[in-house]
Design a protein around this motif. Structure first.
Motif, PDB file in Angstrom:
ATOM      1  N   ARG A   1       0.829  -1.211   0.000  1.00 52.78           N
ATOM      2  CA  ARG A   1       0.000   0.000   0.000  1.00 52.78           C
ATOM      3  C   ARG A   1       0.860   1.257   0.000  1.00 52.78           C
ATOM      4  O   ARG A   1       0.561   2.227  -0.706  1.00 52.78           O
ATOM      5  CB  ARG A   1      -0.922  -0.003   1.229  1.00 52.78           C
ATOM      6  CG  ARG A   1      -2.044  -0.996   1.153  1.00 52.78           C
ATOM      7  CD  ARG A   1      -2.797  -1.066   2.459  1.00 52.78           C
ATOM      8  NE  ARG A   1      -4.007  -1.855   2.327  1.00 52.78           N
ATOM      9  CZ  ARG A   1      -4.739  -2.257   3.350  1.00 52.78           C
ATOM     10  NH1 ARG A   1      -4.368  -1.937   4.589  1.00 52.78           N
ATOM     11  NH2 ARG A   1      -5.829  -2.960   3.145  1.00 52.78           N
ATOM     12  N   LEU A   2       1.909   1.250   0.800  1.00 45.89           N
ATOM     13  CA  LEU A   2       2.776   2.422   0.877  1.00 45.89           C
ATOM     14  C   LEU A   2       3.536   2.649  -0.423  1.00 45.89           C
ATOM     15  O   LEU A   2       3.751   3.789  -0.828  1.00 45.89           O
ATOM     16  CB  LEU A   2       3.736   2.283   2.064  1.00 45.89           C
ATOM     17  CG  LEU A   2       3.057   2.382   3.435  1.00 45.89           C
ATOM     18  CD1 LEU A   2       4.018   1.976   4.539  1.00 45.89           C
ATOM     19  CD2 LEU A   2       2.509   3.783   3.675  1.00 45.89           C
ATOM     20  N   THR A   3       3.923   1.572  -1.086  1.00 44.09           N
ATOM     21  CA  THR A   3       4.583   1.703  -2.388  1.00 44.09           C
ATOM     22  C   THR A   3       3.642   2.341  -3.394  1.00 44.09           C
ATOM     23  O   THR A   3       4.023   3.260  -4.129  1.00 44.09           O
ATOM     24  CB  THR A   3       5.053   0.319  -2.882  1.00 44.09           C
ATOM     25  OG1 THR A   3       6.025  -0.182  -1.954  1.00 44.09           O
ATOM     26  CG2 THR A   3       5.648   0.395  -4.272  1.00 44.09           C
ATOM     27  N   LEU A   4       2.400   1.871  -3.418  1.00 47.12           N
ATOM     28  CA  LEU A   4       1.404   2.457  -4.319  1.00 47.12           C
ATOM     29  C   LEU A   4       1.146   3.920  -3.969  1.00 47.12           C
ATOM     30  O   LEU A   4       1.036   4.771  -4.853  1.00 47.12           O
ATOM     31  CB  LEU A   4       0.085   1.678  -4.245  1.00 47.12           C
ATOM     32  CG  LEU A   4       0.112   0.249  -4.765  1.00 47.12           C
ATOM     33  CD1 LEU A   4      -1.234  -0.425  -4.495  1.00 47.12           C
ATOM     34  CD2 LEU A   4       0.434   0.226  -6.249  1.00 47.12           C
ATOM     35  N   ALA A   5       1.070   4.194  -2.678  1.00 44.13           N
ATOM     36  CA  ALA A   5       0.811   5.563  -2.225  1.00 44.13           C
ATOM     37  C   ALA A   5       1.921   6.504  -2.665  1.00 44.13           C
ATOM     38  O   ALA A   5       1.660   7.614  -3.132  1.00 44.13           O
ATOM     39  CB  ALA A   5       0.679   5.580  -0.703  1.00 44.13           C
ATOM     40  N   ARG A   6       3.148   6.057  -2.533  1.00 44.16           N
ATOM     41  CA  ARG A   6       4.287   6.900  -2.925  1.00 44.16           C
ATOM     42  C   ARG A   6       4.199   7.258  -4.408  1.00 44.16           C
ATOM     43  O   ARG A   6       4.481   8.394  -4.810  1.00 44.16           O
ATOM     44  CB  ARG A   6       5.582   6.179  -2.614  1.00 44.16           C
ATOM     45  CG  ARG A   6       6.790   7.033  -2.756  1.00 44.16           C
ATOM     46  CD  ARG A   6       8.026   6.278  -2.343  1.00 44.16           C
ATOM     47  NE  ARG A   6       8.909   7.180  -1.626  1.00 44.16           N
ATOM     48  CZ  ARG A   6      10.093   6.852  -1.187  1.00 44.16           C
ATOM     49  NH1 ARG A   6      10.537   5.633  -1.338  1.00 44.16           N
ATOM     50  NH2 ARG A   6      10.836   7.730  -0.578  1.00 44.16           N
ATOM     51  N   ARG A   7       3.808   6.284  -5.236  1.00 44.94           N
ATOM     52  CA  ARG A   7       3.654   6.547  -6.672  1.00 44.94           C
ATOM     53  C   ARG A   7       2.561   7.576  -6.929  1.00 44.94           C
ATOM     54  O   ARG A   7       2.720   8.475  -7.748  1.00 44.94           O
ATOM     55  CB  ARG A   7       3.303   5.254  -7.413  1.00 44.94           C
ATOM     56  CG  ARG A   7       4.430   4.271  -7.491  1.00 44.94           C
ATOM     57  CD  ARG A   7       3.979   3.023  -8.224  1.00 44.94           C
ATOM     58  NE  ARG A   7       4.920   1.940  -8.024  1.00 44.94           N
ATOM     59  CZ  ARG A   7       4.650   0.681  -8.237  1.00 44.94           C
ATOM     60  NH1 ARG A   7       3.453   0.308  -8.659  1.00 44.94           N
ATOM     61  NH2 ARG A   7       5.557  -0.251  -8.042  1.00 44.94           N
ATOM     62  N   LYS A   8       1.447   7.432  -6.217  1.00 47.38           N
ATOM     63  CA  LYS A   8       0.326   8.357  -6.407  1.00 47.38           C
ATOM     64  C   LYS A   8       0.708   9.771  -5.966  1.00 47.38           C
ATOM     65  O   LYS A   8       0.359  10.745  -6.627  1.00 47.38           O
ATOM     66  CB  LYS A   8      -0.908   7.868  -5.640  1.00 47.38           C
ATOM     67  CG  LYS A   8      -1.533   6.621  -6.221  1.00 47.38           C
ATOM     68  CD  LYS A   8      -2.697   6.130  -5.351  1.00 47.38           C
ATOM     69  CE  LYS A   8      -3.327   4.881  -5.889  1.00 47.38           C
ATOM     70  NZ  LYS A   8      -4.134   5.085  -7.077  1.00 47.38           N
ATOM     71  N   LEU A   9       1.406   9.875  -4.848  1.00 44.96           N
ATOM     72  CA  LEU A   9       1.842  11.187  -4.373  1.00 44.96           C
ATOM     73  C   LEU A   9       2.804  11.842  -5.363  1.00 44.96           C
ATOM     74  O   LEU A   9       2.739  13.050  -5.588  1.00 44.96           O
ATOM     75  CB  LEU A   9       2.507  11.059  -2.997  1.00 44.96           C
ATOM     76  CG  LEU A   9       1.576  10.717  -1.838  1.00 44.96           C
ATOM     77  CD1 LEU A   9       2.391  10.373  -0.599  1.00 44.96           C
ATOM     78  CD2 LEU A   9       0.601  11.850  -1.556  1.00 44.96           C
ATOM     79  N   ALA A  10       3.679  11.038  -5.948  1.00 42.02           N
ATOM     80  CA  ALA A  10       4.634  11.577  -6.917  1.00 42.02           C
ATOM     81  C   ALA A  10       3.928  12.132  -8.152  1.00 42.02           C
ATOM     82  O   ALA A  10       4.459  13.009  -8.833  1.00 42.02           O
ATOM     83  CB  ALA A  10       5.634  10.493  -7.326  1.00 42.02           C
ATOM     84  N   LYS A  11       2.717  11.640  -8.411  1.00 39.42           N
ATOM     85  CA  LYS A  11       1.940  12.127  -9.559  1.00 39.42           C
ATOM     86  C   LYS A  11       1.038  13.292  -9.180  1.00 39.42           C
ATOM     87  O   LYS A  11       0.235  13.745  -9.993  1.00 39.42           O
ATOM     88  CB  LYS A  11       1.100  10.998 -10.142  1.00 39.42           C
ATOM     89  CG  LYS A  11       1.945   9.927 -10.807  1.00 39.42           C
ATOM     90  CD  LYS A  11       1.087   8.825 -11.387  1.00 39.42           C
ATOM     91  CE  LYS A  11       1.944   7.773 -12.046  1.00 39.42           C
ATOM     92  NZ  LYS A  11       1.160   6.644 -12.538  1.00 39.42           N
ATOM     93  N   GLY A  12       1.136  13.760  -7.917  1.00 38.91           N
ATOM     94  CA  GLY A  12       0.400  14.949  -7.522  1.00 38.91           C
ATOM     95  C   GLY A  12      -0.886  14.717  -6.751  1.00 38.91           C
ATOM     96  O   GLY A  12      -1.611  15.664  -6.466  1.00 38.91           O
ATOM     97  N   ALA A  13      -1.188  13.482  -6.380  1.00 39.44           N
ATOM     98  CA  ALA A  13      -2.414  13.214  -5.627  1.00 39.44           C
ATOM     99  C   ALA A  13      -2.290  13.764  -4.201  1.00 39.44           C
ATOM    100  O   ALA A  13      -1.193  13.904  -3.667  1.00 39.44           O
ATOM    101  CB  ALA A  13      -2.693  11.719  -5.591  1.00 39.44           C
ATOM    102  N   LYS A  14      -3.412  14.071  -3.597  1.00 35.99           N
ATOM    103  CA  LYS A  14      -3.464  14.618  -2.248  1.00 35.99           C
ATOM    104  C   LYS A  14      -3.343  13.505  -1.207  1.00 35.99           C
ATOM    105  O   LYS A  14      -3.818  12.382  -1.411  1.00 35.99           O
ATOM    106  CB  LYS A  14      -4.783  15.363  -2.022  1.00 35.99           C
ATOM    107  CG  LYS A  14      -5.030  16.475  -3.022  1.00 35.99           C
ATOM    108  CD  LYS A  14      -4.127  17.633  -2.746  1.00 35.99           C
ATOM    109  CE  LYS A  14      -4.459  18.783  -3.680  1.00 35.99           C
ATOM    110  NZ  LYS A  14      -3.305  19.510  -4.077  1.00 35.99           N
ATOM    111  N   VAL A  15      -2.721  13.816  -0.084  1.00 36.45           N
ATOM    112  CA  VAL A  15      -2.440  12.832   0.957  1.00 36.45           C
ATOM    113  C   VAL A  15      -3.722  12.149   1.439  1.00 36.45           C
ATOM    114  O   VAL A  15      -3.769  10.913   1.532  1.00 36.45           O
ATOM    115  CB  VAL A  15      -1.684  13.479   2.140  1.00 36.45           C
ATOM    116  CG1 VAL A  15      -1.554  12.512   3.304  1.00 36.45           C
ATOM    117  CG2 VAL A  15      -0.313  13.956   1.683  1.00 36.45           C
TER     118      VAL A  15
END
Length: 169
Positions: free
Chosen positions: A125-139
């Motif tokens: 989950r954290l790996t996926l989250a890091r990718r999403k954050l890098a693309k500009g998604a909100k925390v």
């Protein structure tokens, strides 16, 4: 990529599809044609996929994701977690996915994958989250999308894993 051993050796000529795709990659790399970059990227993805498949089919010997994916039962639980990371997976759910008793599943998962199912799922989950954050998604949105109960719990887990607080990059 963290799931891969330090070195993977595959004989290209032993896998006809890999040999052909590799030849196409080399041909594309040596010519300067329209769409070259896109073609190289896609061919490289296929080459990596074929190497991973070969490694999994041969059976990984060290604990980790590849060992789990090469296991005849555990791979079903791992694929289920990868396909639906936001789901609130219980040990019973994962054991059922692997067609095993809960106790046998828990012990085998730890031996083969090298961690508990919960720890593995949290890491995924954290790996996926890091990718999403890098693309500009909100925390807050990312925390919800990857299956954390709150942004605060997500932020703490993110900090423990990566040593920094989650933020949009």
């Amino acid at each position: 990529m963290n799931a891969l051993p330090d070195q993977v050796v595959v004989e290209v000529n032993d896998i006809p599809t890999l040999r052909d795709i590799t030849a196409a990659f080399v041909t594309e790399a040596l010519e300067s044609r329209c769409g070259r970059s896109a073609a190289l990227n896609r061919l490289c993805e296929v080459i990596v996929l074929l190497i991973l498949r070969s490694t999994i089919e041969r059976g990984a010997t060290q604990p980790g994701l590849l060992a789990g994916l090469s296991h005849p039962s555990l791979h079903r639980a791992l694929v289920a977690m990868h396909d639906a990371p936001m789901r609130s997976w219980s040990s019973d759910d994962l054991a059922a996915a692997a067609a095993m008793s809960r106790s046998h599943f828990m012990a085998l998962f730890r031996d083969v994958v090298g961690t508990t199912p919960r720890a593995y799922l949290t890491g995924w989950r954290l790996t996926l989250a890091r990718r999403k954050l890098a693309k500009g998604a909100k925390v807050k949105a990312v925390a919800r999308q990857v299956g954390f109960g709150s942004a605060a719990a997500f932020s703490r887990a993110f900090f423990r894993k990566f040593g920094e607080w989650p933020s949009v990059r």
